[in-house]
Design a protein around this motif. Structure first.
Motif, short mmCIF file in Angstrom:
data_model
loop_
_atom_site.label_atom_id
_atom_site.label_comp_id
_atom_site.label_asym_id
_atom_site.label_seq_id
_atom_site.Cartn_x
_atom_site.Cartn_y
_atom_site.Cartn_z
N ASP A 109 -1.86 2.20 12.78
CA ASP A 109 -1.30 2.01 14.15
C ASP A 109 -1.52 0.59 14.54
O ASP A 109 -2.59 -0.26 13.96
CB ASP A 109 -2.22 2.83 15.18
N LEU A 110 -0.68 0.11 15.48
CA LEU A 110 -0.67 -1.38 15.88
C LEU A 110 -1.99 -1.82 16.35
O LEU A 110 -2.27 -2.86 16.10
CB LEU A 110 0.53 -1.33 16.77
N PRO A 111 -2.68 -0.93 17.09
CA PRO A 111 -3.73 -1.66 17.93
C PRO A 111 -4.60 -1.89 16.98
O PRO A 111 -5.41 -2.86 16.82
CB PRO A 111 -4.52 0.14 18.81
N GLU A 112 -5.02 -1.18 15.63
CA GLU A 112 -5.77 -1.28 14.53
C GLU A 112 -5.47 -2.56 13.86
O GLU A 112 -6.21 -3.60 13.66
CB GLU A 112 -5.96 -0.27 13.55
N LEU A 113 -4.17 -3.00 13.66
CA LEU A 113 -3.53 -3.94 13.13
C LEU A 113 -3.95 -5.09 13.95
O LEU A 113 -4.45 -6.41 13.51
CB LEU A 113 -2.25 -4.04 13.02
N GLU A 114 -3.86 -4.93 15.30
CA GLU A 114 -3.91 -6.19 16.20
C GLU A 114 -5.43 -6.78 16.28
O GLU A 114 -5.72 -7.72 16.23
CB GLU A 114 -3.46 -5.93 17.67
N ALA A 115 -6.26 -5.46 16.17
CA ALA A 115 -7.83 -5.64 16.13
C ALA A 115 -8.05 -6.68 14.80
O ALA A 115 -8.99 -7.70 14.93
CB ALA A 115 -8.25 -4.74 16.28
N ARG A 116 -7.42 -6.19 13.80
CA ARG A 116 -7.88 -7.04 12.46
C ARG A 116 -7.25 -8.31 12.55
O ARG A 116 -7.88 -9.35 11.98
CB ARG A 116 -7.25 -6.32 11.08
N VAL A 117 -6.08 -8.67 13.22
CA VAL A 117 -5.47 -9.90 13.15
C VAL A 117 -6.63 -10.72 13.98
O VAL A 117 -6.75 -12.01 13.82
CB VAL A 117 -4.08 -9.78 13.79
#
Ligand code: CA
Length: 233
Positions: A109-117
């Motif tokens: 999911d995008l929110p997880e990707l953004e958190a990792r970014v």
């Protein structure tokens, strides 16, 4: 208060996924570039600096592992988040061994990707690129600039690329094929003449400062060890 946008490179050959990532990250105020194959990514990364690379593994022309391997071989410490459908332990280990900083398996999911970014960018900012030194010469691999006795030296991106390879292998012979491989995309015509031209220009700019690039006939080039390099070891 304007903070310069963080620059991200997305390397993804699936157009739908790439488009979704670009849109979502741009809407979070990142400056986002996108490459759709590994060769293109390698060229872009040779020439520019990013705060983070999001890298798919299965890519046309050059796979993600090779893009990563080349990036690290150039001395770059840019954080890399691998994004892939491959989910074996072996693949993860291989990516991390090659210098990836994190790993996310599709679908995600995008929110997880953004958190990792966000986490990787924070980490990257405390680290920074590496500095190569050779006598009075300093090459900033992240900023892509060269200083001579602390003064900026005017060099083109390709000249810096050649110099970087020579500095990384200082005191050893580097042949034209190795230089060409570091400097060009996979499918590009490699010209030995072009390499000669870059070396010639570098010599003209560096020789007044006592930095010598020797031609070893039939073998390649050698950046001579500095006569004195400021320490006694
Ligand atoms: Ca892919």
């Amino acid at each position: 208060m304007t903070v310069p946008a963080m620059r991200l490179l997305i390397v993804e050959d699936d157009p739908v996924l790439a488009d979704g990532l670009v849109r979502s990250l741009r809407s979070s105020d990142y400056a986002v570039d996108c490459a759709t194959d590994g060769g293109e990514a390698d060229l872009i990364l040779s020439a520019g600096t990013y705060d983070l690379v999001i890298l798919d593994l299965g890519l046309p022309r050059l796979d993600g592992y090779e893009v990563l391997r080349r990036l690290r071989r150039r001395g770059s410490r840019t954080p890399v988040l691998i994004l892939t459908a491959l989910d074996s332990l072996e693949d993860r280990v291989k990516g991390l061994d090659l210098g990836a900083d994190d790993y996310l398996t599709k679908p995600f999911d995008l929110p997880e990707l953004e958190a990792r970014v966000r986490a990787l960018i924070r980490r990257g900012q405390s680290g920074g690129g590496s500095l190569l030194t050779h006598g009075a010469l300093t090459l900033d691999t992240a900023g892509r600039r060269v200083l001579l006795d602390g003064e900026p030296l005017e060099l083109s991106a390709r000249e810096i690329g050649v110099l970087e390879v020579l500095m990384l292998r200082s005191g050893r012979v580097v042949n034209k094929d190795q230089l060409a491989e570091e400097l060009y995309g996979w499918d590009e015509e490699v010209s030995a003449n072009a390499i000669e031209v870059y070396v010639h220009r570098l010599r003209r700019k560096l020789e007044p400062a006592g930095v010598t690039i020797r031609t070893i006939r039939g073998l390649g080039y050698l950046l001579e060890k500095p006569a004195h390099d400021g320490n006694l070891s």
